[in-house]
Design a protein around this motif. Sequence first.
Motif, PDB file in Angstrom:
ATOM      1  N   ARG A  58      18.177 -58.666  38.532  1.00 18.90           N
ATOM      2  CA  ARG A  58      18.423 -57.580  39.487  1.00 18.90           C
ATOM      3  C   ARG A  58      19.735 -56.868  39.198  1.00 18.90           C
ATOM      4  N   CYS A  59      20.572 -57.471  38.440  1.00 12.37           N
ATOM      5  CA  CYS A  59      21.884 -56.887  38.153  1.00 12.37           C
ATOM      6  C   CYS A  59      21.863 -56.173  36.801  1.00 12.37           C
ATOM      7  N   CYS A 107      22.406 -52.532  35.556  1.00 10.65           N
ATOM      8  CA  CYS A 107      23.758 -51.971  35.539  1.00 10.65           C
ATOM      9  C   CYS A 107      24.780 -52.864  34.843  1.00 10.65           C
ATOM     10  N   HIS A 108      24.460 -54.129  34.674  1.00 11.32           N
ATOM     11  CA  HIS A 108      25.450 -55.059  34.121  1.00 11.32           C
ATOM     12  C   HIS A 108      24.915 -55.835  32.927  1.00 11.32           C
ATOM     13  N   ILE A 136      26.319 -49.029  33.638  1.00 11.43           N
ATOM     14  CA  ILE A 136      26.691 -48.326  34.870  1.00 11.43           C
ATOM     15  C   ILE A 136      27.768 -49.138  35.579  1.00 11.43           C
ATOM     16  N   GLU A 177      38.358 -56.054  38.974  1.00  8.15           N
ATOM     17  CA  GLU A 177      38.521 -55.035  37.928  1.00  8.15           C
ATOM     18  C   GLU A 177      38.901 -55.734  36.625  1.00  8.15           C
ATOM     19  N   HIS A 178      38.072 -56.656  36.208  1.00  2.00           N
ATOM     20  CA  HIS A 178      38.416 -57.471  35.046  1.00  2.00           C
ATOM     21  C   HIS A 178      38.173 -56.761  33.711  1.00  2.00           C
ATOM     22  N   TYR A 230      36.653 -47.935  37.449  1.00  2.00           N
ATOM     23  CA  TYR A 230      36.331 -48.474  38.771  1.00  2.00           C
ATOM     24  C   TYR A 230      36.592 -47.424  39.851  1.00  2.00           C
ATOM     25  N   SER A 231      35.961 -47.635  40.984  1.00  5.50           N
ATOM     26  CA  SER A 231      36.164 -46.727  42.118  1.00  5.50           C
ATOM     27  C   SER A 231      37.523 -46.996  42.760  1.00  5.50           C
ATOM     28  N   TRP A 272      38.139 -62.736  41.909  1.00  4.21           N
ATOM     29  CA  TRP A 272      36.730 -62.945  42.248  1.00  4.21           C
ATOM     30  C   TRP A 272      36.489 -64.437  42.456  1.00  4.21           C
ATOM     31  N   LEU A 309      33.003 -63.293  45.618  1.00  3.32           N
ATOM     32  CA  LEU A 309      31.765 -62.890  44.941  1.00  3.32           C
ATOM     33  C   LEU A 309      30.579 -62.978  45.890  1.00  3.32           C
ATOM     34  N   THR A 357      32.525 -48.738  47.498  1.00  5.20           N
ATOM     35  CA  THR A 357      32.291 -49.150  46.122  1.00  5.20           C
ATOM     36  C   THR A 357      31.188 -48.310  45.500  1.00  5.20           C
ATOM     37  N   LYS A 358      31.293 -48.112  44.205  1.00  4.27           N
ATOM     38  CA  LYS A 358      30.228 -47.339  43.571  1.00  4.27           C
ATOM     39  C   LYS A 358      29.125 -48.242  43.041  1.00  4.27           C
ATOM     40  N   MET A 359      29.182 -49.486  43.377  1.00  6.04           N
ATOM     41  CA  MET A 359      28.059 -50.365  43.049  1.00  6.04           C
ATOM     42  C   MET A 359      26.991 -50.143  44.115  1.00  6.04           C
TER      43      MET A 359
HETATM   44  C1  HEC Z   1      22.995 -49.889  40.516  1.00  9.92           C
HETATM   45  C2  HEC Z   1      23.890 -50.510  39.575  1.00  9.92           C
HETATM   46  C3  HEC Z   1      24.387 -51.913  39.881  1.00  9.92           C
HETATM   47  C4  HEC Z   1      23.658 -53.018  40.195  1.00  9.92           C
HETATM   48  C5  HEC Z   1      22.160 -53.156  40.360  1.00  9.92           C
HETATM   49  C6  HEC Z   1      24.616 -54.092  40.304  1.00  9.92           C
HETATM   50  N1  HEC Z   1      25.875 -53.627  40.093  1.00  9.92           N
HETATM   51 FE1  HEC Z   1      27.579 -54.705  40.139  1.00  9.92          FE
HETATM   52  N2  HEC Z   1      28.682 -53.050  39.819  1.00  9.92           N
HETATM   53  C7  HEC Z   1      28.163 -51.789  39.621  1.00  9.92           C
HETATM   54  C8  HEC Z   1      29.243 -50.841  39.541  1.00  9.92           C
HETATM   55  C9  HEC Z   1      29.101 -49.341  39.321  1.00  9.92           C
HETATM   56  C10 HEC Z   1      30.429 -51.577  39.703  1.00  9.92           C
HETATM   57  C11 HEC Z   1      31.835 -51.037  39.808  1.00  9.92           C
HETATM   58  C12 HEC Z   1      32.107 -50.916  41.289  1.00  9.92           C
HETATM   59  C13 HEC Z   1      33.315 -50.100  41.685  1.00  9.92           C
HETATM   60  O1  HEC Z   1      34.145 -49.749  40.846  1.00  9.92           O
HETATM   61  O2  HEC Z   1      33.409 -49.816  42.902  1.00  9.92           O
HETATM   62  C14 HEC Z   1      30.032 -52.973  39.853  1.00  9.92           C
HETATM   63  C15 HEC Z   1      30.924 -54.021  40.024  1.00  9.92           C
HETATM   64  C16 HEC Z   1      30.562 -55.338  40.081  1.00  9.92           C
HETATM   65  C17 HEC Z   1      31.490 -56.436  40.129  1.00  9.92           C
HETATM   66  C18 HEC Z   1      32.997 -56.347  40.063  1.00  9.92           C
HETATM   67  C19 HEC Z   1      33.417 -56.424  38.608  1.00  9.92           C
HETATM   68  C20 HEC Z   1      34.911 -56.357  38.384  1.00  9.92           C
HETATM   69  O3  HEC Z   1      35.297 -56.235  37.209  1.00  9.92           O
HETATM   70  O4  HEC Z   1      35.692 -56.391  39.339  1.00  9.92           O
HETATM   71  C21 HEC Z   1      30.746 -57.575  40.195  1.00  9.92           C
HETATM   72  C22 HEC Z   1      31.257 -58.984  40.262  1.00  9.92           C
HETATM   73  C23 HEC Z   1      29.364 -57.186  40.202  1.00  9.92           C
HETATM   74  N3  HEC Z   1      29.294 -55.801  40.141  1.00  9.92           N
HETATM   75  C24 HEC Z   1      28.314 -58.052  40.277  1.00  9.92           C
HETATM   76  C25 HEC Z   1      26.977 -57.666  40.364  1.00  9.92           C
HETATM   77  C26 HEC Z   1      25.896 -58.595  40.511  1.00  9.92           C
HETATM   78  C27 HEC Z   1      26.030 -60.096  40.503  1.00  9.92           C
HETATM   79  C28 HEC Z   1      24.753 -57.841  40.601  1.00  9.92           C
HETATM   80  C29 HEC Z   1      23.340 -58.323  40.809  1.00  9.92           C
HETATM   81  C30 HEC Z   1      23.103 -59.149  41.965  1.00  9.92           C
HETATM   82  C31 HEC Z   1      25.147 -56.448  40.530  1.00  9.92           C
HETATM   83  N4  HEC Z   1      26.501 -56.384  40.369  1.00  9.92           N
HETATM   84  C32 HEC Z   1      24.278 -55.396  40.594  1.00  9.92           C
HETATM   85  C33 HEC Z   1      26.834 -51.453  39.525  1.00  9.92           C
HETATM   86  C34 HEC Z   1      25.780 -52.302  39.826  1.00  9.92           C
END
Ligand code: HEC
Length: 242
Positions: free
Chosen positions: A80-81, A84-85, A95, A108-109, A115-116, A129, A134, A148-150
């Motif tokens: 599910r992640c 984007c990851h 993304i 922000e590792h 990052y936003s 984290w 987390l 957050t832009k996530m």
């Molecule tokens: C739609 C795209 C998307 C999905 C799906 C997504 N993420 Fe993210 N994630 C992002 C973005 C974009 C950021 C940066 C957020 C920000 O800067 O606000 C982020 C940031 C993060 C961070 C912080 C990383 C850091 O360096 O601080 C973590 C941890 C993370 N995501 C975990 C997950 C996990 C685990 C999942 C699945 C359950 C997930 N993400 C699903 C887009 C996504």
Amino acid sequence: MSGDLKWNKIFGAGLGTAFVILVVQQASGLIYHSEPPKKMGYFVDAPEEAAGGETAELPPDWGTVLPTADLAAGEAAFARCQACHDGHQGGADKIGPNLWGVVGGPVEHRPGFAYSDAMTKHKGEVPTWTYDALNSFITAPAKYVPGTKMSFAGIRDAQTRINLIAWLRTQGASGYAIPAPDPARQPGAAPAAGGEAPVTEGAAATEATGAAPAAGGAAAPATTQATPAAPPAATSPAPANH
Ligand code: HEC
């Protein structure tokens, strides 16, 4: 004569009714002014209903749940992640940033990732984290880090999050210690005596430093004292899986 009067009354009543209906229509038009919604569409953020239930829930007792987590299920949940990851070592940012080593790492590792502002602000408040951080973030990203832009709704199921975090830990973060089991987080310990609260805080603080040695009964003396089960579990080795 009297017949005329009767019809007058009936007619008058009819007019009166029509008048009332008109007035009500106008008034309700004022009150229920139908405007197009400001925000069209819908934000896929399901965990609303979780708000009530889950805030009351204790955070997982990581020392207990991580060693027994289902890593395969966690890896499956990572699907599910993956839109984007990338979770692999050396993998690119997509993304979202690459997540190799993110568990226990700094917020922000990935220095190169844009990052936003919201995440940068969050970093100022909770720089690491930790497992708790987390867990909160993955439960409802937009709630834990507003802005957050996530754009991900979050994972509702606690066990899925535990499995996922346990698996993520194996991706470059197996050195990040698993804390000793915390009696204050055991089911049933919820509204424990007031004295329990500092224990939780202490444990969280230790975890936040990132140093938290799993074997450290010393780090949380109150914990050890509170449970006879702590010492054996405290030595539970971090699973060295990859
Ligand atoms: C739609 C795209 C998307 C999905 C799906 C997504 N993420 Fe993210 N994630 C992002 C973005 C974009 C950021 C940066 C957020 C920000 O800067 O606000 C982020 C940031 C993060 C961070 C912080 C990383 C850091 O360096 O601080 C973590 C941890 C993370 N995501 C975990 C997950 C996990 C685990 C999942 C699945 C359950 C997930 N993400 C699903 C887009 C996504």
